[in-house]
Motif scaffolding. Structure first.
Motif, mmCIF file in Angstrom:
data_model
loop_
_atom_site.group_PDB
_atom_site.id
_atom_site.type_symbol
_atom_site.label_atom_id
_atom_site.label_comp_id
_atom_site.label_asym_id
_atom_site.label_seq_id
_atom_site.Cartn_x
_atom_site.Cartn_y
_atom_site.Cartn_z
ATOM 1 N N LYS A 182 19.947 17.512 -3.091
ATOM 2 C CA LYS A 182 19.721 16.914 -1.781
ATOM 3 C C LYS A 182 18.923 15.637 -1.970
ATOM 4 O O LYS A 182 18.372 15.385 -3.041
ATOM 5 N N SER A 183 18.857 14.815 -0.939
ATOM 6 C CA SER A 183 18.131 13.554 -1.077
ATOM 7 C C SER A 183 16.637 13.802 -0.935
ATOM 8 O O SER A 183 16.207 14.831 -0.413
ATOM 9 N N ALA A 184 15.845 12.836 -1.397
ATOM 10 C CA ALA A 184 14.397 12.949 -1.265
ATOM 11 C C ALA A 184 14.008 13.032 0.206
ATOM 12 O O ALA A 184 13.017 13.648 0.564
ATOM 13 N N GLN A 185 14.837 12.404 1.045
ATOM 14 C CA GLN A 185 14.526 12.469 2.476
ATOM 15 C C GLN A 185 14.727 13.891 3.010
ATOM 16 O O GLN A 185 13.918 14.384 3.801
ATOM 17 N N ASP A 186 15.791 14.550 2.537
ATOM 18 C CA ASP A 186 15.986 15.951 2.917
ATOM 19 C C ASP A 186 14.787 16.782 2.478
ATOM 20 O O ASP A 186 14.317 17.659 3.184
ATOM 21 N N LEU A 187 14.334 16.457 1.266
ATOM 22 C CA LEU A 187 13.205 17.188 0.703
ATOM 23 C C LEU A 187 11.966 16.988 1.571
ATOM 24 O O LEU A 187 11.192 17.914 1.814
ATOM 25 N N THR B 181 2.570 27.216 2.448
ATOM 26 C CA THR B 181 3.858 27.907 2.383
ATOM 27 C C THR B 181 4.812 27.055 1.538
ATOM 28 O O THR B 181 4.487 25.933 1.177
ATOM 29 N N GLY B 182 5.955 27.612 1.224
ATOM 30 C CA GLY B 182 6.963 26.841 0.493
ATOM 31 C C GLY B 182 6.707 26.722 -0.993
ATOM 32 O O GLY B 182 7.349 25.924 -1.664
ATOM 33 N N CYS B 183 5.762 27.500 -1.507
ATOM 34 C CA CYS B 183 5.555 27.464 -2.963
ATOM 35 C C CYS B 183 4.949 28.784 -3.447
ATOM 36 O O CYS B 183 4.560 29.618 -2.641
ATOM 37 N N VAL B 184 4.916 28.943 -4.760
ATOM 38 C CA VAL B 184 4.322 30.158 -5.323
ATOM 39 C C VAL B 184 2.882 29.851 -5.721
ATOM 40 O O VAL B 184 2.624 28.900 -6.462
ATOM 41 N N GLU C 97 11.991 16.248 4.780
ATOM 42 C CA GLU C 97 12.215 17.022 6.003
ATOM 43 C C GLU C 97 11.804 18.480 5.778
ATOM 44 O O GLU C 97 11.188 19.103 6.622
ATOM 45 N N HIS C 98 12.180 18.975 4.597
ATOM 46 C CA HIS C 98 11.857 20.353 4.225
ATOM 47 C C HIS C 98 10.334 20.528 4.130
ATOM 48 O O HIS C 98 9.764 21.455 4.687
ATOM 49 N N ARG C 99 9.691 19.590 3.455
ATOM 50 C CA ARG C 99 8.248 19.707 3.246
ATOM 51 C C ARG C 99 7.450 19.520 4.535
ATOM 52 O O ARG C 99 6.330 20.012 4.641
ATOM 53 N N LYS C 100 8.049 18.826 5.498
ATOM 54 C CA LYS C 100 7.349 18.659 6.782
ATOM 55 C C LYS C 100 7.153 19.999 7.487
ATOM 56 O O LYS C 100 6.310 20.129 8.352
ATOM 57 N N LEU D 194 10.518 31.797 -6.462
ATOM 58 C CA LEU D 194 10.519 30.351 -6.190
ATOM 59 C C LEU D 194 11.694 29.935 -5.316
ATOM 60 O O LEU D 194 11.567 29.099 -4.430
ATOM 61 N N ARG D 195 12.854 30.539 -5.574
ATOM 62 C CA ARG D 195 14.037 30.189 -4.799
ATOM 63 C C ARG D 195 13.847 30.538 -3.323
ATOM 64 O O ARG D 195 14.276 29.810 -2.441
ATOM 65 N N LEU D 196 13.150 31.665 -3.084
ATOM 66 C CA LEU D 196 12.909 32.047 -1.696
ATOM 67 C C LEU D 196 12.099 30.970 -0.977
ATOM 68 O O LEU D 196 12.367 30.615 0.164
ATOM 69 N N CYS D 197 11.104 30.419 -1.696
ATOM 70 C CA CYS D 197 10.270 29.367 -1.089
ATOM 71 C C CYS D 197 11.073 28.107 -0.843
ATOM 72 O O CYS D 197 10.794 27.354 0.083
ATOM 73 N N ASP D 198 12.039 27.846 -1.708
ATOM 74 C CA ASP D 198 12.865 26.653 -1.532
ATOM 75 C C ASP D 198 13.690 26.742 -0.259
ATOM 76 O O ASP D 198 13.937 25.745 0.407
ATOM 77 N N ILE D 199 14.123 27.935 0.051
ATOM 78 C CA ILE D 199 14.951 28.131 1.242
ATOM 79 C C ILE D 199 14.099 28.210 2.503
ATOM 80 O O ILE D 199 14.456 27.684 3.536
ATOM 81 N N TYR D 200 12.984 28.903 2.384
ATOM 82 C CA TYR D 200 12.144 29.113 3.572
ATOM 83 C C TYR D 200 10.849 28.338 3.428
ATOM 84 O O TYR D 200 9.885 28.835 2.850
ATOM 85 N N PRO D 201 10.794 27.121 3.969
ATOM 86 C CA PRO D 201 9.584 26.322 3.816
ATOM 87 C C PRO D 201 8.373 26.972 4.481
ATOM 88 O O PRO D 201 7.240 26.647 4.153
ATOM 89 N N GLN D 202 8.629 27.911 5.394
ATOM 90 C CA GLN D 202 7.495 28.547 6.075
ATOM 91 C C GLN D 202 7.143 29.903 5.471
ATOM 92 O O GLN D 202 6.496 30.730 6.110
ATOM 93 N N LEU D 203 7.564 30.109 4.248
ATOM 94 C CA LEU D 203 7.229 31.358 3.563
ATOM 95 C C LEU D 203 6.245 31.058 2.436
ATOM 96 O O LEU D 203 6.480 30.172 1.620
#
Ligand code: ADP
Ligand code: MG
Length: 407
Positions: free
Chosen positions: A160-165, A192-195, A167-170, A326-335
């Motif tokens: 994905k683009s850095a901009q998508d990233l 959230t969003g990381c281990v 958006e995700h991190r926001k 880690l993959r779960l955090c990538d999908i769910y930024p609020q986890l």
């Protein structure tokens, strides 16, 4: 042959599994273990809660009416939504299965096989290695590959683009630990969003912090919570509902509700543990889970994989497990995913870090944020930020009291 499923069993060797009474092959994952863990968990949890009520009964005879009410509440299976107002995220099991049904080439027969093997969501299909899907479900290599690819596409996994990233991190938010000082080293609570890994010696407060986060994640946003549920994978048998009750009461929360909002899984060995983490993928959305705790991450791996010959396999298995998280955090930024780790008694094959967390580089590179805990005076503990991509190194002093974690 009464061999327990730990000790020095070589990879691939058969052993008698005391938990499910069958012969297993070391290193393989068994669905039965998961079911067993769930049943055990229900039995143990009920006992513990009932024991607690018995204690109250003998102490506060006057409050008999209240106690009856409490027990009814506990027996009531409906989950109280008082602290979980944010239901936008909630999906039912049927919704998840409908999505799986919508994958290309999934007819009734395939769907049946997937459900039987526990693959009831796009997430669980996208994140499970193909060999395991094949083995558990009996589906062929080609079908499995198509299913994984389609699930990944639907879940938007891939480049994905850095901009998508961005958006995700926001969407990334924070959970308060209960201590302002400790929150500060995370720039306002654990992200959230990381281990996030807490490591330290015995009794440095790792398990206490895990308990507190399970309570705090349920708080409203303005109080430092995420109005969500917690999922607790306990590998050491140290989860205590009593402790949750103390912490909930200190925050003026109804402890029945708080307990109900913590989904608990006891992992009896590393296979259980891996399976519970995989199973988590199925229920995050459905149950509005905002926090996953693994306490501790590598305890079972350390006791099960003994001897130098097993080290490579051990590290590889831990690595896969960590990447599942880690993959779960990538999908769910609020986890938020929070794990604990022991410190190595003496430095061994892993190279020179003054503070040695167990598990070596696999875990060091797998967790996004690492915090080292050590004892201070009395109830005080010191937390040091060791490794975080965007946070400065800092130290915080906090306390563990009967009310939980505080400054
Ligand atoms: P770790 O998981 O790092 O081994 P714990 O999180 O279990 O350590 O922390 C244990 C410590 O927590 C105990 O030494 C004690 O100081 C504190 N603790 C545990 N329960 C309570 C309580 N009810 N009241 C006050 N302090 C407690
Ligand atoms: Mg502990």
């Amino acid at each position: 042959m009464e061999v327990s499923n730990n000790g020095s069993i070589e990879m691939g060797e058969p052993y008698y599994c005391k938990e499910c009474g069958r012969t297993h092959q070391k290193g393989k994952i068994y669905q039965d273990h998961f079911k067993y863990a769930q049943n055990q968990e229900n039995i143990e949890e009920n006992n513990e809660i009932e024991d607690y009520n018995e204690d109250i009964e003998s102490e506060d005879i006057d409050d008999i009416d209240d106690i009856d009410y409490d027990q009814d509440e506990i027996l009531d299976d409906d989950i109280d939504e008082e602290y979980v107002e944010n239901e936008i995220d909630e999906r039912t099991l049927d919704d998840c299965i409908d999505e799986v049904k919508g994958l290309p080439g999934v007819g009734d027969a395939t769907l049946k096989k997937l459900i039987k093997a526990g693959f009831t969501s796009l997430e669980s299909i996208a994140y499970t290695p193909p060999s395991i899907i094949q083995e558990d479900s009996g589906l062929g290599e080609k079908t499995t590959a198509t299913l994984i690819k389609a699930s990944m596409k639907k879940l938007n996994i891939g480049f994905k683009s850095a901009q998508d990233l961005w958006e995700h991190r926001k969407n990334i938010t924070r959970i308060s630990t209960g201590s302002q000082e400790l929150d500060n080293i995370f720039a306002g609570g654990i992200e959230t969003g990381c281990v996030i890994e807490f490591f330290g010696e015995f009794r440095t407060g790792k398990t206490q912090i895990m308990h507190q986060l399970c309570v705090n994640v349920q708080l409203p946003l303005e109080k430092g919570g995420l109005e969500g549920r917690a999922l607790y994978i306990d590998t050491e048998g140290t989860f205590r509902p009593e402790r949750i009750i103390q912490m909930a009461e200190a925050l003026d929360l109804d402890y029945d509700t708080v307990l109900k909002n913590i989904i608990f899984g006891r992992a009896y060995n590393s296979d259980h543990q891996i399976l519970l983490a995989k199973e988590a993928a199925n229920i995050i959305k459905e149950k509005n889970i905002k926090l996953i705790v693994v306490d501790s991450l590598i305890g079972h791996f350390r006791s099960e994989y003994i001897g130098r010959g097993t080290l490579a396999t051990r590290q590889q298995t831990i690595n896969q497990h960590l990447h599942d998280l880690l993959r779960l955090c990538d999908i769910y930024p609020q986890l938020a995913v929070v794990v604990t780790n022991q410190v190595q008694a003496k430095p061994d094959v892993f190279y020179g870090n003054p503070i040695q967390a167990a598990g070596g580089n696999v875990i060091a590179h797998g967790s996004t944020i690492r915090v080292y805990l050590r004892k201070g005076k009395g109830e005080q503990r010191v937390a040091k930020m060791i490794d975080a991509p965007h946070l400065p190194e800092g130290e915080a002093v906090f306390s563990i009291t009967e009310n939980g974690i505080s400054d």
